[in-house]
Design a protein around this motif. Sequence first.
Motif, PDB file in Angstrom:
ATOM      1  N   PRO A 238      54.820 -29.864   7.618  1.00 51.44           N
ATOM      2  CA  PRO A 238      56.055 -29.344   8.222  1.00 51.44           C
ATOM      3  C   PRO A 238      56.427 -30.154   9.460  1.00 51.44           C
ATOM      4  CG  PRO A 238      54.200 -27.902   8.717  1.00 51.44           C
ATOM      5  CD  PRO A 238      53.696 -28.900   7.729  1.00 51.44           C
ATOM      6  N   SER A 239      57.706 -30.230   9.745  1.00 47.17           N
ATOM      7  CA  SER A 239      58.195 -31.014  10.879  1.00 47.17           C
ATOM      8  C   SER A 239      58.361 -30.182  12.139  1.00 47.17           C
ATOM      9  CB  SER A 239      59.547 -31.644  10.521  1.00 47.17           C
ATOM     10  OG  SER A 239      60.493 -30.636  10.185  1.00 47.17           O
ATOM     11  N   THR A 240      58.094 -28.887  12.046  1.00 46.67           N
ATOM     12  CA  THR A 240      58.415 -28.008  13.165  1.00 46.67           C
ATOM     13  C   THR A 240      57.656 -28.357  14.433  1.00 46.67           C
ATOM     14  OG1 THR A 240      58.341 -25.713  13.932  1.00 46.67           O
ATOM     15  CG2 THR A 240      56.749 -26.330  12.253  1.00 46.67           C
ATOM     16  N   LEU A 241      56.355 -28.681  14.325  1.00 48.13           N
ATOM     17  CA  LEU A 241      55.582 -28.942  15.536  1.00 48.13           C
ATOM     18  C   LEU A 241      56.036 -30.220  16.226  1.00 48.13           C
ATOM     19  CD1 LEU A 241      53.376 -28.079  17.444  1.00 48.13           C
ATOM     20  CD2 LEU A 241      51.716 -29.260  16.005  1.00 48.13           C
ATOM     21  N   SER A 242      56.243 -31.296  15.460  1.00 53.13           N
ATOM     22  CA  SER A 242      56.702 -32.543  16.074  1.00 53.13           C
ATOM     23  C   SER A 242      58.071 -32.367  16.712  1.00 53.13           C
ATOM     24  CB  SER A 242      56.742 -33.661  15.034  1.00 53.13           C
ATOM     25  OG  SER A 242      57.637 -33.336  13.974  1.00 53.13           O
ATOM     26  N   ALA A 243      58.914 -31.546  16.082  1.00 53.74           N
ATOM     27  CA  ALA A 243      60.233 -31.294  16.654  1.00 53.74           C
ATOM     28  C   ALA A 243      60.122 -30.550  17.975  1.00 53.74           C
ATOM     29  CB  ALA A 243      61.081 -30.502  15.665  1.00 53.74           C
ATOM     30  N   LYS A 244      59.200 -29.608  18.032  1.00 52.21           N
ATOM     31  CA  LYS A 244      59.042 -28.846  19.276  1.00 52.21           C
ATOM     32  C   LYS A 244      58.379 -29.678  20.370  1.00 52.21           C
ATOM     33  CE  LYS A 244      59.177 -24.132  17.489  1.00 52.21           C
ATOM     34  NZ  LYS A 244      59.700 -24.439  16.160  1.00 52.21           N
ATOM     35  N   LEU A 245      57.464 -30.566  19.992  1.00 50.64           N
ATOM     36  CA  LEU A 245      56.865 -31.452  20.987  1.00 50.64           C
ATOM     37  C   LEU A 245      57.910 -32.390  21.579  1.00 50.64           C
ATOM     38  CD1 LEU A 245      53.457 -32.389  19.307  1.00 50.64           C
ATOM     39  CD2 LEU A 245      53.875 -30.778  21.170  1.00 50.64           C
TER      40      LEU A 245
ATOM     41  N   GLY B 280      61.696 -32.771  28.419  1.00 42.38           N
ATOM     42  CA  GLY B 280      61.763 -32.012  29.662  1.00 42.38           C
ATOM     43  C   GLY B 280      62.567 -30.734  29.572  1.00 42.38           C
ATOM     44  N   LEU B 281      62.841 -30.266  28.345  1.00 39.48           N
ATOM     45  CA  LEU B 281      63.646 -29.052  28.200  1.00 39.48           C
ATOM     46  C   LEU B 281      62.906 -27.807  28.691  1.00 39.48           C
ATOM     47  CD1 LEU B 281      65.296 -29.641  24.688  1.00 39.48           C
ATOM     48  CD2 LEU B 281      66.273 -29.995  26.961  1.00 39.48           C
ATOM     49  N   TRP B 282      61.579 -27.874  28.784  1.00 38.89           N
ATOM     50  CA  TRP B 282      60.779 -26.736  29.252  1.00 38.89           C
ATOM     51  C   TRP B 282      60.228 -26.983  30.647  1.00 38.89           C
ATOM     52  CZ3 TRP B 282      60.001 -22.186  26.459  1.00 38.89           C
ATOM     53  CH2 TRP B 282      60.529 -22.193  25.162  1.00 38.89           C
ATOM     54  N   GLY B 283      60.765 -27.961  31.336  1.00 42.01           N
ATOM     55  CA  GLY B 283      60.261 -28.276  32.663  1.00 42.01           C
ATOM     56  C   GLY B 283      59.134 -29.294  32.594  1.00 42.01           C
ATOM     57  N   SER B 284      58.402 -29.417  33.690  1.00 42.03           N
ATOM     58  CA  SER B 284      57.327 -30.397  33.771  1.00 42.03           C
ATOM     59  C   SER B 284      55.991 -29.702  33.954  1.00 42.03           C
ATOM     60  CB  SER B 284      57.581 -31.356  34.948  1.00 42.03           C
ATOM     61  OG  SER B 284      57.670 -30.622  36.161  1.00 42.03           O
ATOM     62  N   GLY B 285      54.911 -30.490  33.861  1.00 44.70           N
ATOM     63  CA  GLY B 285      53.578 -29.930  34.037  1.00 44.70           C
ATOM     64  C   GLY B 285      53.047 -29.301  32.761  1.00 44.70           C
ATOM     65  N   LEU B 286      52.075 -28.402  32.916  1.00 44.31           N
ATOM     66  CA  LEU B 286      51.438 -27.746  31.775  1.00 44.31           C
ATOM     67  C   LEU B 286      52.285 -26.544  31.350  1.00 44.31           C
ATOM     68  CD1 LEU B 286      47.714 -27.909  32.952  1.00 44.31           C
ATOM     69  CD2 LEU B 286      48.900 -29.438  31.358  1.00 44.31           C
TER      70      LEU B 286
ATOM     71  N   LEU C 194      43.059 -23.716  22.743  1.00 40.09           N
ATOM     72  CA  LEU C 194      43.559 -23.803  24.113  1.00 40.09           C
ATOM     73  C   LEU C 194      43.674 -25.252  24.569  1.00 40.09           C
ATOM     74  CD1 LEU C 194      41.589 -20.883  25.794  1.00 40.09           C
ATOM     75  CD2 LEU C 194      44.078 -21.076  25.698  1.00 40.09           C
ATOM     76  N   VAL C 195      42.646 -26.038  24.276  1.00 38.89           N
ATOM     77  CA  VAL C 195      42.631 -27.433  24.709  1.00 38.89           C
ATOM     78  C   VAL C 195      43.707 -28.241  23.981  1.00 38.89           C
ATOM     79  CG1 VAL C 195      41.272 -29.557  24.716  1.00 38.89           C
ATOM     80  CG2 VAL C 195      40.214 -27.396  25.397  1.00 38.89           C
ATOM     81  N   SER C 196      43.813 -28.066  22.663  1.00 41.94           N
ATOM     82  CA  SER C 196      44.745 -28.877  21.881  1.00 41.94           C
ATOM     83  C   SER C 196      46.196 -28.529  22.188  1.00 41.94           C
ATOM     84  CB  SER C 196      44.463 -28.719  20.379  1.00 41.94           C
ATOM     85  OG  SER C 196      44.597 -27.365  19.983  1.00 41.94           O
ATOM     86  N   TYR C 197      46.521 -27.231  22.216  1.00 45.64           N
ATOM     87  CA  TYR C 197      47.907 -26.839  22.467  1.00 45.64           C
ATOM     88  C   TYR C 197      48.277 -26.942  23.940  1.00 45.64           C
ATOM     89  CZ  TYR C 197      49.491 -25.247  17.900  1.00 45.64           C
ATOM     90  OH  TYR C 197      49.927 -25.208  16.604  1.00 45.64           O
ATOM     91  N   GLY C 198      47.322 -26.598  24.814  1.00 45.58           N
ATOM     92  CA  GLY C 198      47.652 -26.540  26.238  1.00 45.58           C
ATOM     93  C   GLY C 198      47.499 -27.856  26.971  1.00 45.58           C
ATOM     94  N   LEU C 199      46.511 -28.678  26.598  1.00 46.53           N
ATOM     95  CA  LEU C 199      46.231 -29.904  27.344  1.00 46.53           C
ATOM     96  C   LEU C 199      46.620 -31.167  26.584  1.00 46.53           C
ATOM     97  CD1 LEU C 199      42.735 -29.018  28.866  1.00 46.53           C
ATOM     98  CD2 LEU C 199      44.981 -28.868  29.964  1.00 46.53           C
ATOM     99  N   ILE C 200      46.257 -31.241  25.295  1.00 47.58           N
ATOM    100  CA  ILE C 200      46.530 -32.464  24.540  1.00 47.58           C
ATOM    101  C   ILE C 200      48.005 -32.544  24.129  1.00 47.58           C
ATOM    102  CG2 ILE C 200      45.970 -33.771  22.457  1.00 47.58           C
ATOM    103  CD1 ILE C 200      43.168 -32.555  22.585  1.00 47.58           C
ATOM    104  N   MET C 201      48.503 -31.507  23.449  1.00 53.00           N
ATOM    105  CA  MET C 201      49.890 -31.527  22.992  1.00 53.00           C
ATOM    106  C   MET C 201      50.851 -31.013  24.057  1.00 53.00           C
ATOM    107  SD  MET C 201      49.675 -30.420  18.975  1.00 53.00           S
ATOM    108  CE  MET C 201      49.083 -28.766  19.316  1.00 53.00           C
ATOM    109  N   ASN C 202      50.392 -30.071  24.875  1.00 55.31           N
ATOM    110  CA  ASN C 202      51.266 -29.416  25.855  1.00 55.31           C
ATOM    111  C   ASN C 202      52.530 -28.908  25.153  1.00 55.31           C
ATOM    112  OD1 ASN C 202      52.086 -28.438  28.350  1.00 55.31           O
ATOM    113  ND2 ASN C 202      52.986 -30.375  28.995  1.00 55.31           N
TER     114      ASN C 202
END
Length: 301
Positions: A33-40, A46-52, A111-119
């Motif tokens: 599915p393309s949904t995750l790459s589209a959201k990344l 920068g649509l969700w701001g900066s940082g984590l 937590l690590v993959s979604y929060g730190l690696i992919m953000n």
Amino acid sequence: YRRLPGIIPVVAFLIPILAWLIFSYTYFGNILPSTLSAKLAQTEAGLWGSGLVWFRGLKYYCFYYGGGITALLTVAVLATGAVILVKQYHRWTICRHPVLHVILLWQILYLVSYGLIMNAPAYSWYYTPLALGAAVLMVLPVEAAYRYLSTQKDMSTNALITGIYLVLFLISLILPVVLSQAPQSAECETYRKAAKWLNDNVDTGSSVGANDIGVLRFYYEKGPVIDAVGLVNPETAEHVRRRDFTWYVHHFQPDYLMFGHAPRGEIEMMVHEEWFADMYSLKTVIETRNRAVGIYQRQQL
């Protein structure tokens, strides 16, 4: 048992995955599915701001949906469960159970993959898998209370502790009971009403573009829906990543556009630009409680 599984469990595991991959390729034309790459792409733009942003969203949803006291109680029970897991690791068999370790390890990796690696961007459903780990940790204080009560002969002590846990149990029911009584979301209601207007007023084959398609495609029946952020039109995601939010309008030239009213964020600010006024005109505004969308029609040049 510290040995690899046999061929039958492996095949049983692979069959539903292979079936899905075949269906996905046949129906969507893509294996993944393309949904995750589209959201990344939204995060990178920068649509969700900066940082984590993913961890910031975790804190927001925990306290926004849970409310102050409910969130604090949940965090307290989770922390208590973590302390018990460490302290009783060598004494309680349940703390050494491999299934518990697999669940908690998966939660840490998540937590690590979604929060730190992919953000990943802070969409609320990205936090749902964490409920499993939370449930596991919250069981341990209940286990501790049960073990303590089973060793006590003082009925007054048992009654007091039982009463405390009953109160905590009733508090935990507040959020699901309140949410179960909530009406349909304003966004869903608005999109259904907008789809009905489109079905009643546009020609068959008319395309509709939207920056947040939501449930629009489930209810709009007259033609294709064009997704501005690339969930169902993957080629759009790369332009979102480069902050080119108008590319899909020029490329696809949708017959109608559905934007927030007033426009939501930078991605819809094009409505104030001169070129947009030359191409589209506001046809109608669909309003419900706490939400409104404007439907723009492409002008025949």
